[in-house]
Structure formats: structure tokens, C-alpha cells
Design a protein around this motif. Sequence first.
Motif, PDB file in Angstrom:
ATOM      1  N   ILE A   6       5.648  13.519  -0.905  1.00 21.19           N
ATOM      2  CA  ILE A   6       6.620  14.714  -1.495  1.00 21.19           C
ATOM      3  C   ILE A   6       5.829  15.459  -2.571  1.00 21.19           C
ATOM      4  O   ILE A   6       5.126  14.935  -3.347  1.00 21.19           O
ATOM      5  CB  ILE A   6       7.701  14.040  -2.031  1.00 21.19           C
ATOM      6  N   GLY A   7       5.426  16.561  -2.343  1.00 17.25           N
ATOM      7  CA  GLY A   7       4.523  17.382  -3.116  1.00 17.25           C
ATOM      8  C   GLY A   7       3.121  16.792  -3.355  1.00 17.25           C
ATOM      9  O   GLY A   7       2.633  16.526  -2.259  1.00 17.25           O
ATOM     10  N   PRO A   8       2.664  16.838  -4.459  1.00 16.38           N
ATOM     11  CA  PRO A   8       1.429  16.043  -4.576  1.00 16.38           C
ATOM     12  C   PRO A   8       1.517  14.550  -4.544  1.00 16.38           C
ATOM     13  O   PRO A   8       0.118  14.176  -4.619  1.00 16.38           O
ATOM     14  CB  PRO A   8       0.946  16.611  -5.849  1.00 16.38           C
ATOM     15  N   VAL A   9       2.396  14.060  -4.372  1.00 19.04           N
ATOM     16  CA  VAL A   9       2.517  12.370  -4.395  1.00 19.04           C
ATOM     17  C   VAL A   9       2.484  11.831  -2.995  1.00 19.04           C
ATOM     18  O   VAL A   9       3.328  12.217  -2.215  1.00 19.04           O
ATOM     19  CB  VAL A   9       3.776  12.018  -5.225  1.00 19.04           C
ATOM     20  N   SER A  10       1.716  11.142  -2.877  1.00 21.64           N
ATOM     21  CA  SER A  10       1.582  10.161  -1.512  1.00 21.64           C
ATOM     22  C   SER A  10       1.650   8.705  -1.699  1.00 21.64           C
ATOM     23  O   SER A  10       0.876   8.190  -2.871  1.00 21.64           O
ATOM     24  CB  SER A  10       0.162  10.638  -0.479  1.00 21.64           C
ATOM     25  N   THR A  11       2.251   7.983  -0.802  1.00 22.42           N
ATOM     26  CA  THR A  11       2.669   6.412  -1.053  1.00 22.42           C
ATOM     27  C   THR A  11       2.249   6.148   0.377  1.00 22.42           C
ATOM     28  O   THR A  11       2.446   6.618   1.118  1.00 22.42           O
ATOM     29  CB  THR A  11       3.686   6.234  -1.553  1.00 22.42           C
ATOM     30  N   LYS A  12       1.868   4.699   0.157  1.00 18.66           N
ATOM     31  CA  LYS A  12       1.604   3.839   1.662  1.00 18.66           C
ATOM     32  C   LYS A  12       1.795   2.674   1.531  1.00 18.66           C
ATOM     33  O   LYS A  12       1.477   2.025   0.163  1.00 18.66           O
ATOM     34  CB  LYS A  12       0.017   4.101   1.981  1.00 18.66           C
ATOM     35  N   LEU A  13       2.468   1.853   2.542  1.00 17.30           N
ATOM     36  CA  LEU A  13       2.788   0.489   2.292  1.00 17.30           C
ATOM     37  C   LEU A  13       2.252   0.027   3.626  1.00 17.30           C
ATOM     38  O   LEU A  13       2.814   0.437   4.826  1.00 17.30           O
ATOM     39  CB  LEU A  13       4.433   0.244   2.029  1.00 17.30           C
ATOM     40  N   GLY A  14       1.455  -0.996   3.816  1.00 17.03           N
ATOM     41  CA  GLY A  14       0.837  -1.463   4.714  1.00 17.03           C
ATOM     42  C   GLY A  14       0.488  -2.987   5.072  1.00 17.03           C
ATOM     43  O   GLY A  14       0.627  -3.770   3.995  1.00 17.03           O
ATOM     44  N   ALA A  15       0.426  -3.403   6.145  1.00 21.61           N
ATOM     45  CA  ALA A  15       0.228  -5.026   6.458  1.00 21.61           C
ATOM     46  C   ALA A  15      -0.993  -4.830   7.502  1.00 21.61           C
ATOM     47  O   ALA A  15      -1.032  -4.068   8.440  1.00 21.61           O
ATOM     48  CB  ALA A  15       1.347  -5.653   6.766  1.00 21.61           C
ATOM     49  N   ALA A  16      -2.044  -6.051   7.481  1.00 18.03           N
ATOM     50  CA  ALA A  16      -2.810  -6.313   8.573  1.00 18.03           C
ATOM     51  C   ALA A  16      -2.665  -7.650   8.683  1.00 18.03           C
ATOM     52  O   ALA A  16      -2.813  -8.632   7.664  1.00 18.03           O
ATOM     53  CB  ALA A  16      -4.231  -5.887   8.245  1.00 18.03           C
ATOM     54  N   TYR A  17      -2.737  -8.289   9.974  1.00 21.16           N
ATOM     55  CA  TYR A  17      -2.579  -9.396  10.334  1.00 21.16           C
ATOM     56  C   TYR A  17      -3.740 -10.035  11.420  1.00 21.16           C
ATOM     57  O   TYR A  17      -3.581  -9.490  12.574  1.00 21.16           O
ATOM     58  CB  TYR A  17      -1.149  -9.906  10.753  1.00 21.16           C
ATOM     59  N   ASN A  72      10.414  15.078   7.537  1.00 19.97           N
ATOM     60  CA  ASN A  72      10.943  14.615   5.852  1.00 19.97           C
ATOM     61  C   ASN A  72       9.837  14.004   5.012  1.00 19.97           C
ATOM     62  O   ASN A  72      10.093  13.582   3.946  1.00 19.97           O
ATOM     63  CB  ASN A  72      12.101  13.653   6.094  1.00 19.97           C
ATOM     64  N   GLY A  73       8.611  14.068   5.505  1.00 24.24           N
ATOM     65  CA  GLY A  73       7.468  13.390   4.475  1.00 24.24           C
ATOM     66  C   GLY A  73       7.085  12.094   4.997  1.00 24.24           C
ATOM     67  O   GLY A  73       6.196  11.507   4.616  1.00 24.24           O
ATOM     68  N   LEU A  74       7.861  11.455   5.843  1.00 22.17           N
ATOM     69  CA  LEU A  74       7.925  10.053   6.387  1.00 22.17           C
ATOM     70  C   LEU A  74       6.930  10.026   7.592  1.00 22.17           C
ATOM     71  O   LEU A  74       7.064  10.923   8.392  1.00 22.17           O
ATOM     72  CB  LEU A  74       9.342   9.167   6.478  1.00 22.17           C
ATOM     73  N   GLY A  75       6.136   9.143   7.148  1.00 22.69           N
ATOM     74  CA  GLY A  75       4.905   8.826   8.653  1.00 22.69           C
ATOM     75  C   GLY A  75       4.975   7.405   8.675  1.00 22.69           C
ATOM     76  O   GLY A  75       5.275   6.563   7.828  1.00 22.69           O
ATOM     77  N   PHE A  76       4.136   6.861  10.029  1.00 19.46           N
ATOM     78  CA  PHE A  76       3.742   5.696  10.176  1.00 19.46           C
ATOM     79  C   PHE A  76       2.460   5.687  10.799  1.00 19.46           C
ATOM     80  O   PHE A  76       2.036   6.661  11.546  1.00 19.46           O
ATOM     81  CB  PHE A  76       4.880   4.973  11.031  1.00 19.46           C
ATOM     82  N   ASP A  77       1.793   4.551  10.805  1.00 20.07           N
ATOM     83  CA  ASP A  77       0.392   4.274  11.507  1.00 20.07           C
ATOM     84  C   ASP A  77       0.331   2.896  12.120  1.00 20.07           C
ATOM     85  O   ASP A  77       0.526   1.896  11.149  1.00 20.07           O
ATOM     86  CB  ASP A  77      -0.549   4.686  10.533  1.00 20.07           C
ATOM     87  N   VAL A  78       0.305   2.796  13.343  1.00 21.54           N
ATOM     88  CA  VAL A  78      -0.054   1.469  13.749  1.00 21.54           C
ATOM     89  C   VAL A  78      -1.473   1.441  14.913  1.00 21.54           C
ATOM     90  O   VAL A  78      -1.465   2.448  15.337  1.00 21.54           O
ATOM     91  CB  VAL A  78       1.046   0.951  14.707  1.00 21.54           C
ATOM     92  N   GLY A  79      -2.019   0.324  14.784  1.00 18.33           N
ATOM     93  CA  GLY A  79      -3.313   0.123  15.508  1.00 18.33           C
ATOM     94  C   GLY A  79      -3.886  -1.142  15.590  1.00 18.33           C
ATOM     95  O   GLY A  79      -3.341  -1.990  14.849  1.00 18.33           O
ATOM     96  N   LEU A  80      -5.106  -1.214  16.023  1.00 20.77           N
ATOM     97  CA  LEU A  80      -5.607  -2.465  16.261  1.00 20.77           C
ATOM     98  C   LEU A  80      -7.157  -2.182  15.643  1.00 20.77           C
ATOM     99  O   LEU A  80      -7.907  -1.244  16.371  1.00 20.77           O
ATOM    100  CB  LEU A  80      -5.952  -3.037  17.524  1.00 20.77           C
ATOM    101  N   LEU A  81      -7.730  -3.164  15.101  1.00 22.23           N
ATOM    102  CA  LEU A  81      -9.255  -2.845  14.374  1.00 22.23           C
ATOM    103  C   LEU A  81      -9.886  -4.215  14.882  1.00 22.23           C
ATOM    104  O   LEU A  81      -9.287  -5.139  14.926  1.00 22.23           O
ATOM    105  CB  LEU A  81      -8.970  -3.053  13.062  1.00 22.23           C
ATOM    106  N   TYR A  82     -11.169  -3.713  15.204  1.00 27.70           N
ATOM    107  CA  TYR A  82     -12.274  -4.877  15.580  1.00 27.70           C
ATOM    108  C   TYR A  82     -13.427  -5.104  14.675  1.00 27.70           C
ATOM    109  O   TYR A  82     -14.008  -3.729  14.689  1.00 27.70           O
ATOM    110  CB  TYR A  82     -12.619  -4.802  16.826  1.00 27.70           C
TER     111      TYR A  82
END
Length: 278
Positions: A151-162, A116-126
Motif C-alpha cells: 500500500i503506497g510506499p509500504v510493502s510487507t511479506k509473510l512466508g514459509a519454506a519447508y 487490491n495490493g495483495l499478492g502471493f508467491d509459491v514455488g520450489l527451490l533446489y
Amino acid sequence: MRFNKAIAGALLLAATATPAFAQEETDAPEVAEASPPFKLSGGVTLISDYRFRGTTQTNEDPAVQATLNLNHSSGLYAGVWASTIDGGLDGSTPALTGYGDVEIDLYAGYTKTLNNGLGFDVGLLYYMYADGAAGVNTDFFEPYAAVTYTIGPVSTKLGAAYAWGGQDGLAGFDVKGGNDDNLYVYGDASVGIPTTPITVKAHLGYSSGALGSLNVPGVIDNNYMDWSVGAEWVGGPFKGGVTYVDTDISNANVVGIGKFAERRGRGSTVLAYIGFSF
């Protein structure tokens, strides 16, 4: 921005195996081979100023940046991102004094895009500063998570890093004291212009904690906002773009420094970059 350029390169490769059925006829059509489970990708970019969450890491000078990603069809990925920086002992980039000339980011995570166009991404950065001065604590870990929607040509992202407190690389930075942890939350949006290779992008971020303590000396303020807007074109393996970047860090006139945000590489600027990817 390092964490948003490095994570944006880690894309999921979908498995496209076609089921094969026994055929008695000798002239049966060939069955398409399954896509390999692993994909290696990467690229090199030359940028006019390396800005991390709105603030310069190169004393407003150009930087060379490179990334290498290994993606699995399951959604797992790992990679390395590197950039030249200006972390000399002369303090030309104050927040990086003694950090050396190169930053290396190692990361690993899991990403998935649903139907449905929804996605997620989780990880660890050093974050690693391999040639930092002796006795200077620099390195730290930072887990991250993001939700995306396209959706179509529009992409959005909401994220956080702690980045949790107690890490040597964050110790002593938070002007409010505490355990020197840091929270970064952000939102991104992009729109591809139909029938063109151009994408318009926007970003808004908020830093609070050890990495947010960048305001004028004597101010007990450990948070700030950064934002950017720009356009990028892609043609084959090449890309390029321009981006306007700014923060709300005070630009007050400080004795011996001058206009604080301007003289410390924390104010507005226009970046230009060109890159190659494979």
C-alpha cells in the motif's frame, strides 16, 4: 539472506495488450504493440559477507552473487541464483564443511499480484553444491510460499519454506533426531522514503529442524531466530545498501572455540553490498 535475495528478483510482468479495431481511414493512429509474454532479467551483486538466515556461508568473507530469471506474463517464472561460498574441508565454515566453493539454487514458481495490493508467491527451490567433496551429501529441495501486501510506499511479506525429511542433504543434522526436516517462517517489511531512492527494510525469521541445529555443542536445541534491518538505494540499474544482521544463537564461551556465535559467523554483523541489474 539467499532464499529472500533470490525470490525477491522473480517479479511478475503484466500483459498490456491494447485491442485493435478495423479502421477505414489511412491516417488512423498506430496501435501500441502488446508486451512480450516473456521477460529475462538478472543481476550481479558483490556483498561483504553472504549470510543465509543470519549465519555466514563464506567464513565472514565477501561473496559474488548472480541471478537470472525468466518470467512469463501469466505469473509463471523460473530462475537460477548462484553465490561463492567457503565450504572447504578445513571446516572454516563449519555448517558447510565439504560443500565446495559455489552454491547454485534452481527455482520455479508462480506469482500473482491482485488489484487490491495483495499478492502471493509459491514455488520450489533446489539447493545444489556442484563442487562438493566426494561422499558428502549436500543437495536438497525446499518448497516455499508467501503472501505479500503493498500500500503506497509500504510493502510487507509473510512466508514459509519447508524442506521435508528423508533428503540426503539434510540427514544427520537435527540434534533432536527425527526425520531431519526443516521449517523456516519469516516476515519482511519495507518502506520507501518519499522523493528519495532509499528504501528501509526489516526482516525477522525463525528456523526449526535440521537447518536450525546451529547452537553450541551439547545443547539439544534445533531452532533459532534471525533478524535484520537496513537501507537500500536504487539508481537506474545500480543498487547498494547496508544491513545489520543478528541471531539469538548462543554466544557462550566454548573451550577451543571462544565466543561461539562470534567465532562461527552466527552473531551480529553489518553487511554492505553493491549490485547491477538488467
